[in-house]
Write a protein that holds these residues in place. Structure first.
Motif, short mmCIF file in Angstrom:
data_model
loop_
_atom_site.label_atom_id
_atom_site.label_comp_id
_atom_site.label_asym_id
_atom_site.label_seq_id
_atom_site.Cartn_x
_atom_site.Cartn_y
_atom_site.Cartn_z
N ASP A 82 74.60 -38.86 30.93
CA ASP A 82 73.39 -39.68 30.83
C ASP A 82 72.19 -38.85 30.37
N ALA A 83 72.09 -37.61 30.86
CA ALA A 83 70.97 -36.75 30.46
C ALA A 83 71.07 -36.38 28.98
N TYR A 84 72.27 -36.10 28.51
CA TYR A 84 72.44 -35.81 27.08
C TYR A 84 72.09 -37.04 26.25
N ALA A 85 72.58 -38.19 26.66
CA ALA A 85 72.34 -39.42 25.90
C ALA A 85 70.85 -39.76 25.88
N ALA A 86 70.12 -39.39 26.91
CA ALA A 86 68.69 -39.68 26.97
C ALA A 86 67.91 -38.90 25.91
N ARG A 87 68.50 -37.86 25.33
CA ARG A 87 67.85 -37.10 24.26
C ARG A 87 67.77 -37.90 22.96
N ARG A 88 68.60 -38.93 22.84
CA ARG A 88 68.66 -39.73 21.61
C ARG A 88 67.79 -40.97 21.79
N SER A 89 67.14 -41.39 20.71
CA SER A 89 66.28 -42.57 20.80
C SER A 89 67.10 -43.87 20.73
N ALA A 90 68.31 -43.80 20.20
CA ALA A 90 69.17 -44.99 20.10
C ALA A 90 70.37 -44.84 21.05
N GLU A 91 70.92 -45.96 21.43
CA GLU A 91 72.10 -45.94 22.29
C GLU A 91 73.28 -45.27 21.57
N THR A 92 74.01 -44.45 22.31
CA THR A 92 75.18 -43.77 21.76
C THR A 92 76.36 -44.74 21.78
N ALA A 95 81.39 -45.16 31.97
CA ALA A 95 81.61 -44.62 33.33
C ALA A 95 82.76 -43.61 33.34
N ARG A 96 83.80 -43.87 32.57
CA ARG A 96 84.91 -42.90 32.47
C ARG A 96 84.43 -41.60 31.84
N TRP A 97 83.60 -41.70 30.76
CA TRP A 97 83.06 -40.49 30.15
C TRP A 97 82.19 -39.74 31.16
N ARG A 98 81.45 -40.48 31.99
CA ARG A 98 80.58 -39.85 32.99
C ARG A 98 81.40 -39.06 34.00
N GLU A 99 82.62 -39.51 34.29
CA GLU A 99 83.51 -38.74 35.18
C GLU A 99 83.91 -37.41 34.53
N ILE A 100 84.05 -37.42 33.22
CA ILE A 100 84.45 -36.22 32.48
C ILE A 100 83.25 -35.28 32.33
N ASP A 101 82.08 -35.82 32.00
CA ASP A 101 80.88 -35.01 31.77
C ASP A 101 79.76 -35.53 32.66
N LYS A 102 79.47 -34.80 33.71
CA LYS A 102 78.44 -35.22 34.69
C LYS A 102 77.04 -35.28 34.07
N ASN A 103 76.82 -34.59 32.94
CA ASN A 103 75.51 -34.60 32.28
C ASN A 103 75.40 -35.66 31.19
N PRO A 125 94.15 -35.07 26.24
CA PRO A 125 93.20 -35.09 27.35
C PRO A 125 93.90 -34.66 28.65
N ARG A 126 93.16 -34.00 29.50
CA ARG A 126 93.67 -33.61 30.81
C ARG A 126 93.06 -34.53 31.86
N ALA A 127 93.56 -34.45 33.07
CA ALA A 127 92.98 -35.25 34.15
C ALA A 127 91.49 -34.91 34.25
N ASN A 128 90.64 -35.91 34.18
CA ASN A 128 89.19 -35.74 34.20
C ASN A 128 88.68 -34.77 33.14
N GLY A 129 89.36 -34.74 32.00
CA GLY A 129 88.93 -33.90 30.88
C GLY A 129 89.23 -34.62 29.58
N TRP A 130 88.61 -34.17 28.53
CA TRP A 130 88.81 -34.79 27.22
C TRP A 130 89.78 -33.97 26.39
N ALA A 139 66.45 -31.65 31.67
CA ALA A 139 67.59 -32.05 30.83
C ALA A 139 68.54 -30.86 30.74
N PRO A 140 69.84 -31.12 30.72
CA PRO A 140 70.79 -30.02 30.58
C PRO A 140 70.57 -29.30 29.26
N TRP A 141 70.85 -28.02 29.27
CA TRP A 141 70.64 -27.18 28.11
C TRP A 141 71.64 -27.52 27.01
N LEU A 142 71.17 -27.54 25.79
CA LEU A 142 72.01 -27.66 24.61
C LEU A 142 71.69 -26.49 23.69
#
Length: 161
Positions: free
Chosen positions: A136-146, A126-134, A41-46, A9-12
């Motif tokens: 899905d891995a971050y979201a997997a740390r939570r027991s409930a859907e984000t 999917a748009r958020w995934r373009e901004i942050d490649k991690n 927001p910037r191109a491919n950024g928040w 998992a990516p580091w937090l």
């Protein structure tokens, strides 16, 4: 990585570091005369916006700075609580009272919030995934859907500049 080994998992940073960063960000916004701390927001950024909700129990205004991107006239954020467990207070407030205001670099906007579902959620995630490649891995740390939170402009209400 060995075959069959799961990716790490990516580091937090520790939770106290995340909370301190939020506090510093809000402080910079206040000290900077509301000119520092928000950006588009910037191109491919928040970008960063300031959301003001009405407390579900107190009825008092509560503000938080959030990351977002634009989807047409809508603003899109994630109710991620620093990738920790539980729902962030601002999202609980919006679920109880969906009308809120956002401060952007260009001014204030009146909005109404809803959680994206179905195809809308999949597209925005999917748009958020373009901004942050991690994402899905971050979201997997939570027991409930984000929740993917959509802030729609309230029609018939002027925006302040």
């Amino acid at each position: 990585m060995s075959v069959g080994q799961e990716p790490r998992a990516p580091w937090l940073p520790p939770r106290w570091v995340i909370r301190l960063a939020w506090s510093v960000h809000r402080g910079l916004y206040r000290i900077g005369g509301r000119r520092i701390g928000l950006w588009p927001p910037r191109a491919n950024g928040w970008g960063a916006l300031r959301l003001t909700t009405t407390g579900r129990r107190t009825g008092q205004e509560r503000s938080v700075i959030l990351g977002y991107f634009e989807d047409g006239p809508n603003l899109v954020s994630l109710a991620m609580n620093g990738w920790g467990e539980g729902e962030p207070a601002w999202w609980l407030n919006l679920r109880a009272r969906p009308d809120a205001t956002v401060d952007l670099v260009g001014g204030r906007r009146m909005v109404r919030a809803h959680a994206a579902t179905g195809d809308e959620r999949a597209r925005l995630w999917a748009r958020w995934r373009e901004i942050d490649k991690n994402l899905d891995a971050y979201a997997a740390r939570r027991s409930a859907e984000t929740a993917v939170v959509v802030l729609e402009p309230r029609t018939g209400e002027p925006t302040a500049g």
